[in-house]
Design an enzyme around this catalytic site. Sequence first.
Site, short mmCIF file in Angstrom:
data_model
loop_
_atom_site.label_atom_id
_atom_site.label_comp_id
_atom_site.label_asym_id
_atom_site.label_seq_id
_atom_site.Cartn_x
_atom_site.Cartn_y
_atom_site.Cartn_z
N HIS A 273 16.38 -25.74 12.07
CA HIS A 273 15.42 -25.97 11.11
C HIS A 273 14.76 -24.71 10.55
O HIS A 273 13.41 -24.77 10.27
CB HIS A 273 14.43 -27.09 11.44
CG HIS A 273 15.09 -28.50 11.59
ND1 HIS A 273 15.29 -29.16 10.21
CD2 HIS A 273 15.42 -29.01 12.62
CE1 HIS A 273 15.55 -30.33 10.86
NE2 HIS A 273 15.90 -30.14 12.10
N ASP A 333 14.29 -30.07 17.87
CA ASP A 333 15.41 -31.11 17.56
C ASP A 333 16.35 -30.67 16.89
O ASP A 333 16.32 -29.63 15.98
CB ASP A 333 14.75 -32.11 16.77
CG ASP A 333 13.98 -31.72 15.47
OD1 ASP A 333 13.65 -30.66 15.21
OD2 ASP A 333 14.24 -32.64 14.50
N GLU A 334 17.59 -31.23 16.73
CA GLU A 334 18.59 -31.37 16.00
C GLU A 334 19.14 -29.82 15.61
O GLU A 334 19.25 -29.35 14.70
CB GLU A 334 18.23 -31.81 14.49
CG GLU A 334 17.94 -33.38 14.40
CD GLU A 334 17.53 -33.58 13.12
OE1 GLU A 334 17.95 -34.79 12.71
OE2 GLU A 334 16.95 -33.00 12.26
N VAL A 335 19.49 -29.34 16.75
CA VAL A 335 19.84 -27.83 16.93
C VAL A 335 21.67 -27.86 16.77
O VAL A 335 22.00 -28.31 17.68
CB VAL A 335 19.57 -27.02 18.17
CG1 VAL A 335 20.10 -25.56 17.98
CG2 VAL A 335 17.97 -27.06 18.27
N GLU A 386 14.91 -34.11 22.32
CA GLU A 386 16.07 -33.26 22.67
C GLU A 386 15.73 -32.24 23.59
O GLU A 386 16.61 -31.82 24.32
CB GLU A 386 16.60 -32.72 21.34
CG GLU A 386 17.42 -33.74 20.49
CD GLU A 386 16.41 -33.97 19.28
OE1 GLU A 386 16.97 -34.17 18.16
OE2 GLU A 386 15.11 -33.99 19.59
#
Length: 536
Positions: A273, A333-335, A386
Amino acid sequence: MDKLGWLIVSVMLCRTFANTQSDEEFGYVPSLGDTSPGSVWPQPQSHTSTAQTIPVTIENFSFNYVASSYQCSTLDQAFKRYQGVLRSMTSHLRLKFRPMALQVISALDINLMSLCEHYPSLHMNEAYNLVVKEDQSILTSGSVWGILRGLETFSQLLWETATGEMVVNKTTIIDHPRYTYRGILLDTSRHYLSLNVILKNLDAMAYNKFNVFHWHIVDQESFPYVSQVYPDLSRKGAYQANYVYTPDDVAAVVEYARLRGIRVVPEFDTPGHSLSWGLGQPDLLTPCYASEKPSGTFGPINPILKSTYRFIRNLFIELKEVFPDSYIHLGGDEVSFDCWKSNPDITNYMKQKNITGDYAKLEEIYIQKISEICEELGLSYIVWQEVVDNGVQVKGDAVVEVWKRNKPQVELAKVTKLGYHAIITAPWYLNRIQYREDWYNFYQYEPTNFNGTKEQKNLLIGGEACMWGEYVDGTNIIPRLWPRASAVAERLWSAKDVNNVTEATPRLHQHRCRMVQRGIAAEPLHKGYCIHDWGI
């Protein structure tokens, strides 16, 4: 004289000779637009109220310290705010009958039993006792934050009768929050939110007894935070030059929140992000490769460069000065690992470190170094789940935010089994909407309904409602949040058994009308109306 005239005279005579009788005795039945007058949201832990009503003089109402009370400027400013709130409750559209009662309430006595703390914290004391009766009404708390919560409760107890008189029921309340962390997340990267919108939301949070503003201030799309150390981050990463938050803006948000007992926890989400970060900070992001050549695109923050950690450290030194809260949200998160996999420098680094194909391990190395920087600077931190899913060992006072929506109970059990403090977000993504009264879903979710020991459930310190910014901006974020977020507020404040939707509906309708009256453009719950059109 016609029937209406006789009715008005009768009511005036009753008010003259009966000083504190209930409105039911005068035939007053709340209308469809005012179905639960004088109700409190979120519901207190203990609330004893009688049918006896006592007139309240609004025009010259005062808040007074008792002789033994500590005093502080935070409360002095709160008294002025709530005097304004009380005055705003008086409609100018209906005839007012001045109370001719022998006893009226014209003041609330305040007893603050400890020195006034300057800034709210994770473990602040928000408990208070409130007694409203004819001879003396008194609000008592061991902290300034409890007094603030009690002032909000008192303001909600007042209601207007059919004759336009302001009254309050004789009441005793003993109250405290169920959870210490009760947050609202706003995303100011996907769409920039003006300072006025943020402050308006802080008002709504105070009216609902939320105590954490989780400011997701930057993200992939834009970097509106103006850094004094790295000014190019916003200069090149913001949408426009005026779509930024200057140091004065941030200070204004922090102070506005502080005065309402609300912490401001900023989130600077890395290593994913972070595309907007790279526009103003060369060599920060990972160059992606295609066919063994740079593709011209970039991925997450580059975790193998020493310059990355010098940059993070310098930025965090600044953030610690700008944001007074002891916590910062590190994201995590969400890497996506695709870009890291394509980059030859990173693959060689992994070979040297004997990391065989597990790119989550690389993220673990990055987050571990970031957390060490936080520890060095004296910062505590929150991370998305995560981070611990990928094996990072976070420090003892770290908080893990559980957001995965598929099986939140399973995720919460997993995180708390590792011994980490947790907050739950998964059931309360308010950016997801349905064509019905979807607040039912938020209201009926019980945070402790997961398979875990008593010790695990004690590690759950609260939760927050999230409003991600893909489809909201200043034009619609307030009505989309409120009163839907109010359902989350009661779930996090009130007792576990306060969960009946049928009983909550008239109270929430009343609270929605109350917020509209105070200038919060809260959307309707259902068909119906508020008794006053307040011009929102």
